[in-house]
Design a protein around this motif. Structure first.
Motif, mmCIF file in Angstrom:
data_model
loop_
_atom_site.group_PDB
_atom_site.id
_atom_site.type_symbol
_atom_site.label_atom_id
_atom_site.label_comp_id
_atom_site.label_asym_id
_atom_site.label_seq_id
_atom_site.Cartn_x
_atom_site.Cartn_y
_atom_site.Cartn_z
ATOM 1 N N ALA A 190 27.664 -28.995 -51.591
ATOM 2 C CA ALA A 190 27.854 -30.305 -52.216
ATOM 3 C C ALA A 190 26.512 -30.954 -52.517
ATOM 4 C CB ALA A 190 28.683 -31.205 -51.306
ATOM 5 N N LEU A 191 25.575 -30.889 -51.568
ATOM 6 C CA LEU A 191 24.250 -31.472 -51.765
ATOM 7 C C LEU A 191 23.486 -30.752 -52.874
ATOM 8 C CD1 LEU A 191 23.191 -32.063 -48.046
ATOM 9 C CD2 LEU A 191 23.794 -33.804 -49.743
ATOM 10 N N VAL A 192 23.609 -29.425 -52.913
ATOM 11 C CA VAL A 192 22.935 -28.656 -53.964
ATOM 12 C C VAL A 192 23.472 -29.049 -55.331
ATOM 13 C CG1 VAL A 192 22.631 -26.348 -54.932
ATOM 14 C CG2 VAL A 192 22.348 -26.698 -52.479
ATOM 15 N N ARG A 193 24.798 -29.226 -55.447
ATOM 16 C CA ARG A 193 25.406 -29.608 -56.721
ATOM 17 C C ARG A 193 24.939 -30.993 -57.154
ATOM 18 N NH1 ARG A 193 29.792 -28.707 -60.253
ATOM 19 N NH2 ARG A 193 29.470 -30.267 -61.891
ATOM 20 N N VAL A 194 24.953 -31.950 -56.238
ATOM 21 C CA VAL A 194 24.531 -33.313 -56.564
ATOM 22 C C VAL A 194 23.069 -33.329 -56.984
ATOM 23 C CG1 VAL A 194 24.109 -35.605 -55.615
ATOM 24 C CG2 VAL A 194 26.245 -34.428 -55.102
ATOM 25 N N GLN A 195 22.213 -32.641 -56.235
ATOM 26 C CA GLN A 195 20.791 -32.604 -56.579
ATOM 27 C C GLN A 195 20.580 -31.979 -57.960
ATOM 28 O OE1 GLN A 195 18.266 -29.786 -54.489
ATOM 29 N NE2 GLN A 195 16.642 -31.319 -54.311
ATOM 30 N N ASN A 196 21.294 -30.901 -58.231
ATOM 31 C CA ASN A 196 21.149 -30.233 -59.519
ATOM 32 C C ASN A 196 21.587 -31.142 -60.671
ATOM 33 O OD1 ASN A 196 20.770 -27.627 -61.121
ATOM 34 N ND2 ASN A 196 22.890 -28.124 -61.619
ATOM 35 N N ILE A 198 21.578 -34.413 -60.719
ATOM 36 C CA ILE A 198 20.602 -35.493 -60.871
ATOM 37 C C ILE A 198 19.359 -34.997 -61.605
ATOM 38 C CG2 ILE A 198 19.039 -37.027 -59.617
ATOM 39 C CD1 ILE A 198 21.193 -37.315 -57.487
ATOM 40 N N LEU A 199 18.873 -33.831 -61.217
ATOM 41 C CA LEU A 199 17.674 -33.281 -61.861
ATOM 42 C C LEU A 199 17.925 -32.981 -63.334
ATOM 43 C CD1 LEU A 199 16.366 -30.873 -59.050
ATOM 44 C CD2 LEU A 199 15.452 -33.111 -59.713
ATOM 45 N N GLN A 200 19.099 -32.457 -63.654
ATOM 46 C CA GLN A 200 19.423 -32.182 -65.052
ATOM 47 C C GLN A 200 19.498 -33.470 -65.865
ATOM 48 O OE1 GLN A 200 23.027 -29.821 -65.091
ATOM 49 N NE2 GLN A 200 21.853 -27.926 -65.308
ATOM 50 N N ALA A 201 20.075 -34.517 -65.261
ATOM 51 C CA ALA A 201 20.162 -35.800 -65.957
ATOM 52 C C ALA A 201 18.779 -36.388 -66.205
ATOM 53 C CB ALA A 201 21.013 -36.773 -65.146
ATOM 54 N N LEU A 202 17.898 -36.280 -65.216
ATOM 55 C CA LEU A 202 16.535 -36.784 -65.382
ATOM 56 C C LEU A 202 15.792 -36.012 -66.465
ATOM 57 C CD1 LEU A 202 15.525 -37.347 -61.643
ATOM 58 C CD2 LEU A 202 16.164 -39.074 -63.329
ATOM 59 N N ASP A 203 15.985 -34.689 -66.495
ATOM 60 C CA ASP A 203 15.339 -33.874 -67.529
ATOM 61 C C ASP A 203 15.814 -34.259 -68.926
ATOM 62 O OD1 ASP A 203 13.900 -32.489 -65.648
ATOM 63 O OD2 ASP A 203 15.307 -30.807 -65.532
ATOM 64 N N ASN A 204 17.064 -34.743 -69.006
ATOM 65 C CA ASN A 204 17.626 -35.139 -70.301
ATOM 66 C C ASN A 204 17.439 -36.628 -70.593
ATOM 67 O OD1 ASN A 204 18.593 -32.507 -70.764
ATOM 68 N ND2 ASN A 204 20.514 -32.948 -69.668
ATOM 69 N N ASN A 205 16.588 -37.283 -69.761
ATOM 70 C CA ASN A 205 16.301 -38.715 -69.915
ATOM 71 C C ASN A 205 17.571 -39.571 -69.883
ATOM 72 O OD1 ASN A 205 13.455 -38.387 -70.192
ATOM 73 N ND2 ASN A 205 13.763 -37.738 -72.324
ATOM 74 N N GLU A 206 18.516 -39.177 -69.034
ATOM 75 C CA GLU A 206 19.758 -39.923 -68.892
ATOM 76 C C GLU A 206 19.686 -40.830 -67.667
ATOM 77 O OE1 GLU A 206 22.657 -36.359 -70.647
ATOM 78 O OE2 GLU A 206 22.667 -36.886 -68.516
ATOM 79 N N ASN A 207 20.408 -41.941 -67.730
ATOM 80 C CA ASN A 207 20.498 -42.825 -66.573
ATOM 81 C C ASN A 207 21.360 -42.168 -65.503
ATOM 82 O OD1 ASN A 207 18.977 -44.869 -67.783
ATOM 83 N ND2 ASN A 207 20.779 -45.692 -68.823
ATOM 84 N N THR A 208 20.972 -42.329 -64.245
ATOM 85 C CA THR A 208 21.684 -41.681 -63.141
ATOM 86 C C THR A 208 22.049 -42.703 -62.079
ATOM 87 O OG1 THR A 208 20.454 -39.627 -63.502
ATOM 88 C CG2 THR A 208 21.592 -39.870 -61.409
ATOM 89 N N MET A 209 23.282 -42.652 -61.637
ATOM 90 C CA MET A 209 23.738 -43.525 -60.561
ATOM 91 C C MET A 209 24.500 -42.676 -59.546
ATOM 92 S SD MET A 209 26.292 -46.847 -60.643
ATOM 93 C CE MET A 209 25.129 -47.804 -61.614
#
Length: 256
Positions: A190-196, A198-209
């Motif tokens: 679960a932690l690996v999925r959430v981290q992945n 978040i990192l993908q969203a940041l790479d795509n310049n997307e807002n993350t909550m």
């Protein structure tokens, strides 16, 4: 064997009064939560179409029988943890497995066929454990109740669990994002999925909550009738298996 865990309990109370105090606190807590759930808008959401899906496929209407080989395998792979309510220690049961497995197999098959769980299998030893070091030991809310079932009861549960898991897997009924109580899935995945994500969203310049919810007494406040309805309509569990899980919701001889 390792050193036993130090028992931390409130002071200045007789064992009888202490047990009653914990019992009253935990029962009142569950009743309050259930009352709040009933008053909330969440109760209305349970009637959404998403939760009214109907199972299509071959239903699980019979557990079938277990075998001495299956019972032996489950017992031998289990740890040696025991419960005071059990008739014999787990290590002794393992040493006498050849003599006792025919009796246990017969007992389990009667339970599976009749959809009846012996009262002794539902008796539990309850222990209040302090949630974490440093909390005030004289405050009941700083404890969580931990139940210990007889070992033989857990073996029967595993027999049933194997059949339900086979049904869920054969019809792809597991939630894709579920990370607990599923093979090869855990808090780590679960932690690996959430981290992945978040990192993908940041790479795509997307807002993350990230929203993290902790439901108090989640398992204790499950509506049993709604659960049975979901098992039947959404997961296709009917007949004897459904009756087996619809045994009287009492805990006889619940001891602290």
């Amino acid at each position: 064997m390792g050193e036993s865990r130090k028992v931390i309990l409130p002071t200045s109370k007789s064992p009888k009064n202490l047990a009653q105090s914990f019992s009253d606190f935990f029962v009142d807590k569950i009743e309050r939560i259930r009352t709040d759930i009933g008053k909330s808008d969440m109760s209305e959401a349970s009637h959404n179409d998403e939760f009214e899906k109907h199972f299509e496929g071959e239903k699980l209407s019979d557990f079938g029988s277990t075998s001495e080989s299956e019972v032996k395998t489950i017992i031998q792979k289990s740890t040696n943890k025991s419960c005071e309510l059990g008739p014999i220690p787990t290590w002794l049961l393992k040493n006498c497995i050849d003599e006792l497995s025919p009796i246990l197999t017969r007992l389990f098959n009667i339970s599976l066929e009749s959809a009846y769980v012996p009262l002794g299998f539902k008796s539990v030893k309850m222990r209040p454990l302090i949630k974490k070091p440093g909390l005030d030991k004289n405050v009941n809310k700083n404890y969580r109740p931990v139940s210990n079932l007889p070992f033989i009861s857990k073996v029967l549960e595993q027999v049933v669990d194997k059949r339900i898991e086979a049904h869920l897997n054969s019809h792809s009924l597991h939630e894709p994002q579920q990370s607990a109580y599923k093979k090869f899935h855990s808090t780590e995945t679960a932690l690996v999925r959430v981290q992945n994500d978040i990192l993908q969203a940041l790479d795509n310049n997307e807002n993350t909550m990230l929203v993290i919810l902790d439901l108090s007494a989640a398992f204790d406040t499950i509506d049993h009738q709604k659960l049975l309805s979901t098992l039947e309509n959404h997961f296709g569990i009917t007949g004897t298996p459904l009756k087996w899980m619809n045994f009287e919701r009492t805990l006889p001889n619940c001891l602290y």
